[in-house]
Write a protein that holds these residues in place. Structure first.
Motif, PDB file in Angstrom:
ATOM      1  N   HIS A  79      -6.592   1.647   4.360  1.00 52.97           N
ATOM      2  CA  HIS A  79      -5.551   0.670   3.982  1.00 52.97           C
ATOM      3  C   HIS A  79      -5.919  -0.655   4.693  1.00 52.97           C
ATOM      4  CE1 HIS A  79      -2.697   3.596   2.192  1.00 52.97           C
ATOM      5  NE2 HIS A  79      -3.209   4.503   3.245  1.00 52.97           N
ATOM      6  N   PHE A  80      -6.652  -0.664   5.552  1.00 52.20           N
ATOM      7  CA  PHE A  80      -7.327  -1.701   6.231  1.00 52.20           C
ATOM      8  C   PHE A  80      -8.059  -2.547   5.175  1.00 52.20           C
ATOM      9  CE2 PHE A  80     -10.680  -4.158   8.216  1.00 52.20           C
ATOM     10  CZ  PHE A  80     -10.124  -5.265   8.588  1.00 52.20           C
ATOM     11  N   ARG A  98      -2.531  -4.667  10.514  1.00 55.90           N
ATOM     12  CA  ARG A  98      -2.954  -3.189  10.073  1.00 55.90           C
ATOM     13  C   ARG A  98      -4.123  -2.874  11.056  1.00 55.90           C
ATOM     14  NH1 ARG A  98      -2.490  -1.554   4.013  1.00 55.90           N
ATOM     15  NH2 ARG A  98      -0.272  -1.150   3.975  1.00 55.90           N
ATOM     16  N   GLY A 129      -5.817  -4.483   2.655  1.00 55.71           N
ATOM     17  CA  GLY A 129      -5.318  -5.667   3.259  1.00 55.71           C
ATOM     18  C   GLY A 129      -6.310  -6.669   3.072  1.00 55.71           C
ATOM     19  N   SER A 135      -2.448  -2.180  14.667  1.00 52.60           N
ATOM     20  CA  SER A 135      -1.711  -1.078  14.751  1.00 52.60           C
ATOM     21  C   SER A 135      -2.564   0.201  14.984  1.00 52.60           C
ATOM     22  CB  SER A 135      -0.907  -0.852  13.410  1.00 52.60           C
ATOM     23  OG  SER A 135      -1.844  -0.469  12.251  1.00 52.60           O
ATOM     24  N   GLN A 172      -6.664   4.949   8.121  1.00 53.52           N
ATOM     25  CA  GLN A 172      -6.388   3.565   8.562  1.00 53.52           C
ATOM     26  C   GLN A 172      -7.202   2.616   8.276  1.00 53.52           C
ATOM     27  OE1 GLN A 172      -3.683   2.587  10.174  1.00 53.52           O
ATOM     28  NE2 GLN A 172      -2.865   4.318  11.068  1.00 53.52           N
ATOM     29  N   SER A 226       3.056  -5.344   8.201  1.00 52.93           N
ATOM     30  CA  SER A 226       1.790  -4.651   8.059  1.00 52.93           C
ATOM     31  C   SER A 226       1.657  -3.073   8.356  1.00 52.93           C
ATOM     32  CB  SER A 226       0.567  -5.430   9.008  1.00 52.93           C
ATOM     33  OG  SER A 226       1.167  -5.384  10.449  1.00 52.93           O
ATOM     34  N   SER A 227       2.110  -2.886   9.671  1.00 55.02           N
ATOM     35  CA  SER A 227       1.876  -1.334   9.990  1.00 55.02           C
ATOM     36  C   SER A 227       3.109  -0.476   9.837  1.00 55.02           C
ATOM     37  CB  SER A 227       1.686  -1.472  11.452  1.00 55.02           C
ATOM     38  OG  SER A 227       3.097  -2.154  12.236  1.00 55.02           O
ATOM     39  N   THR A 241      -3.346  -8.192   7.248  1.00 53.07           N
ATOM     40  CA  THR A 241      -4.537  -7.310   7.584  1.00 53.07           C
ATOM     41  C   THR A 241      -4.872  -7.353   9.053  1.00 53.07           C
ATOM     42  OG1 THR A 241      -5.507  -8.282   5.367  1.00 53.07           O
ATOM     43  CG2 THR A 241      -7.084  -7.289   7.127  1.00 53.07           C
ATOM     44  N   SER A 271       0.329  -0.929   0.071  1.00 51.85           N
ATOM     45  CA  SER A 271      -0.123   0.106   0.009  1.00 51.85           C
ATOM     46  C   SER A 271       0.410   1.234  -0.077  1.00 51.85           C
ATOM     47  CB  SER A 271      -0.304  -0.124  -0.040  1.00 51.85           C
ATOM     48  OG  SER A 271      -0.058  -0.231   0.487  1.00 51.85           O
TER      49      SER A 271
END
Length: 438
Positions: free
Chosen positions: A160-161, A308, A164, A311, A157, A356-357, A305, A2
């Motif tokens: 972007h989740f 994320r 994922g 996070s 957030q 992920s984060s 996923t 991403s």
């Protein structure tokens, strides 16, 4: 993956939203962006587990022979993101994202019926090109519409989740369809149908809810208001601070080069590992069927996923530096576990969680070092795009020439170089500019 905000540097995103935009309309458009990122995750996550059945359909002996598809897709993504930065100033985000989703739907059908590697390369280039539209447009639209909203960070957030979640669902969908139908084409058809519905959802927004740019009259009113505010400040200010001498431009350029260096290896590791884990697991006999190999990729994206999602509350208690150190340490340990022969399902999930984060935390780190303008964002994009282009290709070529046993060692080298870039960025002094022209 991403990772892009090229379009957000457009002039109009710095102005307040017109009052005629209702709050519900903004949230509806944001919801459509969430769906577009879910579809984007499906498209990006589908290619990796589809490589073995695609190679078999084209009578290729090795799935690694299709590694160039990651490269051409990355080139297309890079060019699409850059082009959006120019045409995003003239066309609405809604129409560009909708057009990108509709063409992505077409490309999925074309990939399913491809009969040669040349056709696959062309269609994957188009996938990357219009994925750049959707990715850049979604970030720019949500970021600009909710710039003054207290829920802006939460919405970003969630955006972007959504990506994922789509990337996790693609290998799972592939595994299920391969198990019950034995055809990879059906997976591409279904993803294409979903992208078609998402694109039409943007066109279904009513005129009053569309993210139009301010009119000339509105821009004039905004300009007059800003001049009035500037005049008030000048008249009421009795003490004027002496402007500090800006740090040398060469130091900021070095910082931005290091940012691009770190992004190159981070995104390359993310796309490279996620793209090749299915092929590696099948050829190394860690799994016995193509459906199980697709599930291996799904495990990677599932942990990605979940990471994320975790996070979001974690960032309330830990700094971006702490999160990045944890991510880097976990990524190094998990790749070492892979070299030592630990269970591949466990290693795949651990790597996904570790990566992920890191990207949103890296953006926060950049904000603490320099102003996040079009220049710094472009440097981040250039590094990330080049990493997506080169690292997966080099991983595939290395496995083909040197053997499968080099997969995890090369991933470890990539992670270490990402860590080196992160440390070099961390030790750089802060460079803030009112007008950054470098």
């Amino acid at each position: 993956m991403s990772i892009s905000n090229v379009g957000s540097g457009s002039l109009w995103t710095h102005f307040k939203q017109p009052e005629r935009w209702s709050r519900d309309g903004i949230y509806r458009l944001s919801g459509c962006c969430f769906m577009s990122f879910f579809g984007l995750g499906l498209v990006i996550g589908l290619l990796g587990p589809a490589l073995p059945p695609l190679a078999e359909a084209l009578s290729l002996k090795q799935a690694e022979s299709l590694g160039f598809l990651f490269t051409v897709r990355g080139v297309g993504y890079f060019l699409g993101s850059l082009l959006f930065g120019f045409i995003g100033k003239k066309l609405s985000y809604r129409s560009l994202i909708a057009g990108g989703c509709l063409i992505l739907a077409l490309t999925q059908v074309l990939i399913a019926v491809s009969t040669s590697t040349m056709q696959l390369g062309l269609f994957c280039f188009l996938v990357g090109f219009f994925s750049g539209f959707v990715d850049t447009g979604g970030n720019a639209a949500v970021g600009s519409l909710l710039a003054e909203d207290p829920l802006a960070d939460t919405f970003m957030q969630a955006l972007h989740f959504s990506f994922g979640l789509g990337a996790f669902s693609a290998p799972l969908l592939t595994a299920l369809l391969l198990k019950f139908s034995g055809s990879i084409a059906l997976a591409f058809f279904l993803v294409g149908l979903l992208c078609l519905c998402i694109g039409l959802s943007f066109l279904g927004l009513t005129t009053s809810e569309i993210c139009n740019k301010p009119t000339t009259k509105e821009l004039t009113l905004i300009s007059e208001e800003e001049r009035w505010m500037d005049a008030s400040v000048e008249n009421n200010t009795t003490v004027q601070a002496t402007p500090s001498t800006p740090p040398p431009q060469s130091n900021r350029k070095l910082l931005l080069v290091l940012v691009a260096f770190a992004a190159f290896f981070y995104v390359g590791c993310e796309i490279g590992f996620g793209g090749w884990i299915a092929t590696y697991s099948l050829n190394s006999h860690s799994v016995s069927t193509k459906a199980s190999a697709a599930l291996m990729a799904s495990v990677f994206w599932a942990s990605f996923t979940i990471g994320r999602l975790v996070s979001i509350p974690l960032s309330l208690y830990l700094s971006c530096r702490s999160i990045l150190f944890l991510d880097l340490s976990q990524a190094i340990v998990s790749t070492i576990f892979g070299i030592l022969g630990f269970n591949l399902w466990f290693c795949s999930s651990l790597v996904g969680f570790a990566l992920s984060s890191s990207f949103p935390s890296s953006v926060t780190l950049i904000q603490s070092k320099t102003s996040v303008d079009q220049v710094s964002t472009s440097c981040l994009m250039v590094g990330a795009s080049l990493g997506e282009i080169l690292i997966p290709f080099l991983l595939g070529e290395s496995m083909k020439e040197l053997g499968l046993e080099w997969y995890f060692p090369l991933c470890l080298v990539t992670v270490c170089l990402w860590g080196l870039g992160f440390i070099l960025v961390l030790i750089q002094p802060s460079h803030y500019h009112d007008n950054c022209t470098s």
